[in-house]
Design an enzyme around this catalytic site. Structure first.
Site, PDB file in Angstrom:
ATOM      1  N   ARG A  24      20.444  -5.685  14.106  1.00  0.00           N
ATOM      2  CA  ARG A  24      21.261  -6.583  14.948  1.00  0.00           C
ATOM      3  C   ARG A  24      22.015  -5.824  16.034  1.00  0.00           C
ATOM      4  O   ARG A  24      23.129  -6.208  16.414  1.00  0.00           O
ATOM      5  CB  ARG A  24      22.251  -7.406  14.094  1.00  0.00           C
ATOM      6  CG  ARG A  24      21.611  -8.447  13.202  1.00  0.00           C
ATOM      7  CD  ARG A  24      21.217  -9.682  14.009  1.00  0.00           C
ATOM      8  NE  ARG A  24      20.293 -10.509  13.243  1.00  0.00           N
ATOM      9  CZ  ARG A  24      20.648 -11.549  12.494  1.00  0.00           C
ATOM     10  NH1 ARG A  24      21.905 -11.914  12.431  1.00  0.00           N
ATOM     11  NH2 ARG A  24      19.761 -12.245  11.836  1.00  0.00           N
ATOM     12  N   ARG A  28      26.271 -10.424  18.686  1.00  0.00           N
ATOM     13  CA  ARG A  28      27.555 -10.999  19.121  1.00  0.00           C
ATOM     14  C   ARG A  28      28.718 -10.018  19.143  1.00  0.00           C
ATOM     15  O   ARG A  28      29.755 -10.314  19.728  1.00  0.00           O
ATOM     16  CB  ARG A  28      27.904 -12.194  18.223  1.00  0.00           C
ATOM     17  CG  ARG A  28      27.052 -13.411  18.517  1.00  0.00           C
ATOM     18  CD  ARG A  28      27.215 -14.474  17.447  1.00  0.00           C
ATOM     19  NE  ARG A  28      26.572 -14.050  16.217  1.00  0.00           N
ATOM     20  CZ  ARG A  28      26.544 -14.761  15.094  1.00  0.00           C
ATOM     21  NH1 ARG A  28      27.170 -15.923  15.040  1.00  0.00           N
ATOM     22  NH2 ARG A  28      25.920 -14.313  14.030  1.00  0.00           N
ATOM     23  N   ARG A  37      24.118 -14.443  26.602  1.00  0.00           N
ATOM     24  CA  ARG A  37      23.794 -15.651  25.841  1.00  0.00           C
ATOM     25  C   ARG A  37      24.391 -16.886  26.516  1.00  0.00           C
ATOM     26  O   ARG A  37      23.754 -17.941  26.587  1.00  0.00           O
ATOM     27  CB  ARG A  37      24.283 -15.541  24.397  1.00  0.00           C
ATOM     28  CG  ARG A  37      23.681 -16.653  23.530  1.00  0.00           C
ATOM     29  CD  ARG A  37      24.179 -16.621  22.121  1.00  0.00           C
ATOM     30  NE  ARG A  37      25.613 -16.905  22.052  1.00  0.00           N
ATOM     31  CZ  ARG A  37      26.280 -17.177  20.951  1.00  0.00           C
ATOM     32  NH1 ARG A  37      25.649 -17.171  19.795  1.00  0.00           N
ATOM     33  NH2 ARG A  37      27.563 -17.430  20.968  1.00  0.00           N
ATOM     34  N   ASP A  74      13.756 -13.960  16.850  1.00  0.00           N
ATOM     35  CA  ASP A  74      14.264 -14.295  15.522  1.00  0.00           C
ATOM     36  C   ASP A  74      13.101 -14.568  14.586  1.00  0.00           C
ATOM     37  O   ASP A  74      12.033 -15.013  15.034  1.00  0.00           O
ATOM     38  CB  ASP A  74      15.191 -15.521  15.573  1.00  0.00           C
ATOM     39  CG  ASP A  74      16.009 -15.636  14.293  1.00  0.00           C
ATOM     40  OD1 ASP A  74      17.013 -14.916  14.177  1.00  0.00           O
ATOM     41  OD2 ASP A  74      15.614 -16.396  13.393  1.00  0.00           O
ATOM     42  N   TYR A 151      13.538 -20.323   4.171  1.00  0.00           N
ATOM     43  CA  TYR A 151      14.195 -21.156   5.195  1.00  0.00           C
ATOM     44  C   TYR A 151      13.419 -22.450   5.440  1.00  0.00           C
ATOM     45  O   TYR A 151      13.997 -23.508   5.671  1.00  0.00           O
ATOM     46  CB  TYR A 151      14.324 -20.383   6.514  1.00  0.00           C
ATOM     47  CG  TYR A 151      15.360 -19.275   6.464  1.00  0.00           C
ATOM     48  CD1 TYR A 151      16.700 -19.547   6.705  1.00  0.00           C
ATOM     49  CD2 TYR A 151      15.003 -17.965   6.169  1.00  0.00           C
ATOM     50  CE1 TYR A 151      17.664 -18.546   6.653  1.00  0.00           C
ATOM     51  CE2 TYR A 151      15.955 -16.946   6.120  1.00  0.00           C
ATOM     52  CZ  TYR A 151      17.274 -17.246   6.358  1.00  0.00           C
ATOM     53  OH  TYR A 151      18.217 -16.255   6.300  1.00  0.00           O
TER      54      TYR A 151
HETATM   55  O1  1CP Z   1      19.028  -6.827  17.472  1.00  0.00           O
HETATM   56  C1  1CP Z   1      18.237  -7.202  16.603  1.00  0.00           C
HETATM   57  O2  1CP Z   1      18.296  -6.868  15.407  1.00  0.00           O
HETATM   58  C2  1CP Z   1      17.035  -8.016  17.041  1.00  0.00           C
HETATM   59  C3  1CP Z   1      17.032  -9.404  16.928  1.00  0.00           C
HETATM   60  C4  1CP Z   1      17.058 -10.142  15.597  1.00  0.00           C
HETATM   61  C5  1CP Z   1      16.391  -9.901  14.388  1.00  0.00           C
HETATM   62  C6  1CP Z   1      15.543  -8.703  14.014  1.00  0.00           C
HETATM   63  C7  1CP Z   1      17.742 -11.357  15.443  1.00  0.00           C
HETATM   64  C8  1CP Z   1      18.605 -11.980  16.467  1.00  0.00           C
HETATM   65  N1  1CP Z   1      17.448 -11.873  14.210  1.00  0.00           N
HETATM   66  C9  1CP Z   1      16.636 -11.012  13.533  1.00  0.00           C
HETATM   67  C10 1CP Z   1      16.052 -11.166  12.200  1.00  0.00           C
HETATM   68  C11 1CP Z   1      16.537 -12.250  11.304  1.00  0.00           C
HETATM   69  N2  1CP Z   1      16.901 -13.534  11.610  1.00  0.00           N
HETATM   70  C12 1CP Z   1      16.598 -12.111   9.898  1.00  0.00           C
HETATM   71  C13 1CP Z   1      16.169 -10.888   9.145  1.00  0.00           C
HETATM   72  C14 1CP Z   1      17.198  -9.818   9.147  1.00  0.00           C
HETATM   73  C15 1CP Z   1      18.495 -10.131   8.415  1.00  0.00           C
HETATM   74  O3  1CP Z   1      18.453 -10.251   7.187  1.00  0.00           O
HETATM   75  O4  1CP Z   1      19.515 -10.211   9.096  1.00  0.00           O
HETATM   76  C16 1CP Z   1      17.060 -13.337   9.371  1.00  0.00           C
HETATM   77  C17 1CP Z   1      17.281 -13.670   7.919  1.00  0.00           C
HETATM   78  C18 1CP Z   1      17.236 -14.223  10.466  1.00  0.00           C
HETATM   79  C19 1CP Z   1      17.647 -15.648  10.386  1.00  0.00           C
HETATM   80  C20 1CP Z   1      18.873 -15.874  11.160  1.00  0.00           C
HETATM   81  N3  1CP Z   1      18.897 -15.923  12.532  1.00  0.00           N
HETATM   82  C21 1CP Z   1      20.207 -15.961  10.699  1.00  0.00           C
HETATM   83  C22 1CP Z   1      20.656 -15.894   9.245  1.00  0.00           C
HETATM   84  C23 1CP Z   1      20.925 -17.271   8.782  1.00  0.00           C
HETATM   85  C24 1CP Z   1      21.263 -17.491   7.323  1.00  0.00           C
HETATM   86  O5  1CP Z   1      22.145 -18.330   7.104  1.00  0.00           O
HETATM   87  O6  1CP Z   1      20.647 -16.925   6.421  1.00  0.00           O
HETATM   88  C25 1CP Z   1      21.032 -16.109  11.821  1.00  0.00           C
HETATM   89  C26 1CP Z   1      22.529 -16.284  11.868  1.00  0.00           C
HETATM   90  C27 1CP Z   1      20.191 -16.064  12.972  1.00  0.00           C
HETATM   91  C28 1CP Z   1      20.585 -16.110  14.411  1.00  0.00           C
HETATM   92  C29 1CP Z   1      20.511 -14.814  15.116  1.00  0.00           C
HETATM   93  N4  1CP Z   1      19.349 -14.069  15.232  1.00  0.00           N
HETATM   94  C30 1CP Z   1      19.592 -12.971  16.027  1.00  0.00           C
HETATM   95  C31 1CP Z   1      20.969 -13.025  16.438  1.00  0.00           C
HETATM   96  C32 1CP Z   1      21.641 -12.024  17.347  1.00  0.00           C
HETATM   97  C33 1CP Z   1      21.534 -14.166  15.860  1.00  0.00           C
HETATM   98  C34 1CP Z   1      22.962 -14.653  16.042  1.00  0.00           C
HETATM   99  C35 1CP Z   1      22.871 -15.841  16.922  1.00  0.00           C
HETATM  100  C36 1CP Z   1      23.823 -15.965  18.049  1.00  0.00           C
HETATM  101  O7  1CP Z   1      23.813 -15.210  19.033  1.00  0.00           O
HETATM  102  O8  1CP Z   1      24.557 -16.946  17.978  1.00  0.00           O
END
Ligand code: 1CP
Length: 344
Positions: A24, A28, A37, A74, A151
């Site tokens: 990540r 944010r 964003r 994502d 999911y």
């Molecule tokens: O910088 C990076 O790491 C690259 C981008 C990236 C990656 C590799 C994002 C952006 N998401 C992911 C993978 C991802 N997404 C995973 C696997 C890794 C982990 O365990 O964290 C998972 C489970 C998700 C699903 C997801 N997307 C969640 C989790 C939700 C939950 O309740 O379980 C969330 C909050 C997101 C949104 C997201 N994806 C990425 C970002 C920066 C965000 C935040 C969104 C925002 O900007 O509001």
């Protein structure tokens, strides 16, 4: 040109200083990410805007000089490309249309029908392949089938993946067919990312820890092994990082069983234990507790040094044990990078 540090570690080299990147790293906690964003409108619009997605991928590279960039996208874009509805509830997280009956599964698209929807993601990768500094490796990624299925079945993130476990118990046939479709589609998705410029791919099985016994073998190990074998057959020499988060004792032998070149460790396992039991088979990645990005100070420095030392006798990529949280402080990230690069 000398080979990129990240690729050298993945090839099994023990380096004097481990390469470093951060899960990540585009996110944010960075003001410049929040600004981009806002310009895109919302998170999904950012994912599908190739120029802006490339821009947020590059932001942490400019700021911290990480050894790798990870495509901004994502894991839930693949279900969307397969025809699931996807949206993000502000302040809560992802929501999807649910897959609970054979008819829901039957309504999804096939593995080869995903690329139109995902074309902007491939374009992001092509931009990054052109624009990254020459020493920075480019990582593509996908969610592992079990995590993505969890999911899709629940329609949202869940603390214990209860709905997916329930479907697995009640209708193993439908559940297995979903895993099968995701395995096949993930091969196509990652393969297209490699064609667009990814030099490494990472498979995120964020919820692997809730699979026990034979279920871990069937739904974490087996799909990863199939995906990795297919990718390596199509792209000889492609390095793969697998992240079976919270696998605990099942981290042992995971690389050998799946063909992964590197296993990413979460912070629930000690670096000393993992050096003895996991790194003996090859490269490992990890595993600083992401909370240090919030707390900083001497605790961060001491823990970073301890992890670097613990893994110093073999191939290692420094990373967090999970993603940095939105309350992480960029100054602490800079301190971590500085500490890793001075540690040896
Ligand atoms: O910088 C990076 O790491 C690259 C981008 C990236 C990656 C590799 C994002 C952006 N998401 C992911 C993978 C991802 N997404 C995973 C696997 C890794 C982990 O365990 O964290 C998972 C489970 C998700 C699903 C997801 N997307 C969640 C989790 C939700 C939950 O309740 O379980 C969330 C909050 C997101 C949104 C997201 N994806 C990425 C970002 C920066 C965000 C935040 C969104 C925002 O900007 O509001």
């Amino acid at each position: 040109m000398t080979k990129k540090l990240l690729l050298r570690a993945l090839a099994g080299e023990t380096l004097p200083t481990p390469p470093i990147w951060m899960m990540r790293q585009a996110g944010r906690y960075l003001p410049e990410y929040r600004a981009t964003r806002a310009k895109a409108g919302d998170f999904l619009s950012l994912c599908y805007n190739s120029d802006l997605a490339a821009e947020v991928t590059l932001q942490p590279i400019r700021r911290f000089g990480f050894d790798a960039a990870i495509l901004f996208a994502d894991i839930l874009l693949l279900p969307q490309a397969l025809g699931a509805e996807l949206w993000f509830e502000t302040g809560e997280g992802p929501r999807l249309s649910t897959i609970t009956r054979p008819a829901d599964l039957g309504a999804l698209k096939g593995k080869d029908d995903i690329h139109d929807r995902l074309a902007p993601v491939y374009e992001t990768m092509r931009i990054l392949a052109r624009e990254l500094p020459r020493e920075t490796a480019l990582i593509g990624f996908a969610g592992a089938p079990w995590t993505v299925a969890s999911y899709m079945v629940a329609g949202r993130g869940t603390p214990d993946q209860g709905p997916a476990h329930a479907l697995k118990a009640a209708d193993r046939k439908t559940f297995s067919a979903l895993i099968e479709l995701l395995t096949e589609a993930t091969i196509e998705y990652l393969s297209a990312q490699v064609v667009a410029g990814a030099e490494v791919v990472k498979l995120f099985d964020s919820w692997a820890g809730s699979l026990k016994g034979q279920d871990f073998t069937d739904f974490a190990l087996a799909p990863a092994a199939r995906i990795i074998a297919a990718l390596k057959a199509r792209h000889p020499g492609l390095p793969v990082i697998a992240f079976p988060r919270e696998a605990g004792p099942r981290y042992v032998g995971f690389a050998r069983a799946t063909g992964a070149d590197c296993v990413a460790l979460d912070n629930s396992v000690s670096a000393e234990w993992a050096a003895a039991n996991v790194q003996k088979d090859g490269c490992v990645q990890g595993n600083l507790d992401p909370r240090h990005m919030v707390t900083g100070g001497q605790g961060l420095v001491d823990e970073t040094r301890r992890i670097v030392r613990a893994f110093a006798k073999g191939p290692h990529i420094f990373n967090l044990g999970h993603g940095i949280t939105p309350d992480g402080n960029p100054d602490n990230v800079a301190l971590m990078v500085e500490t890793v690069r001075e540690a040896r």
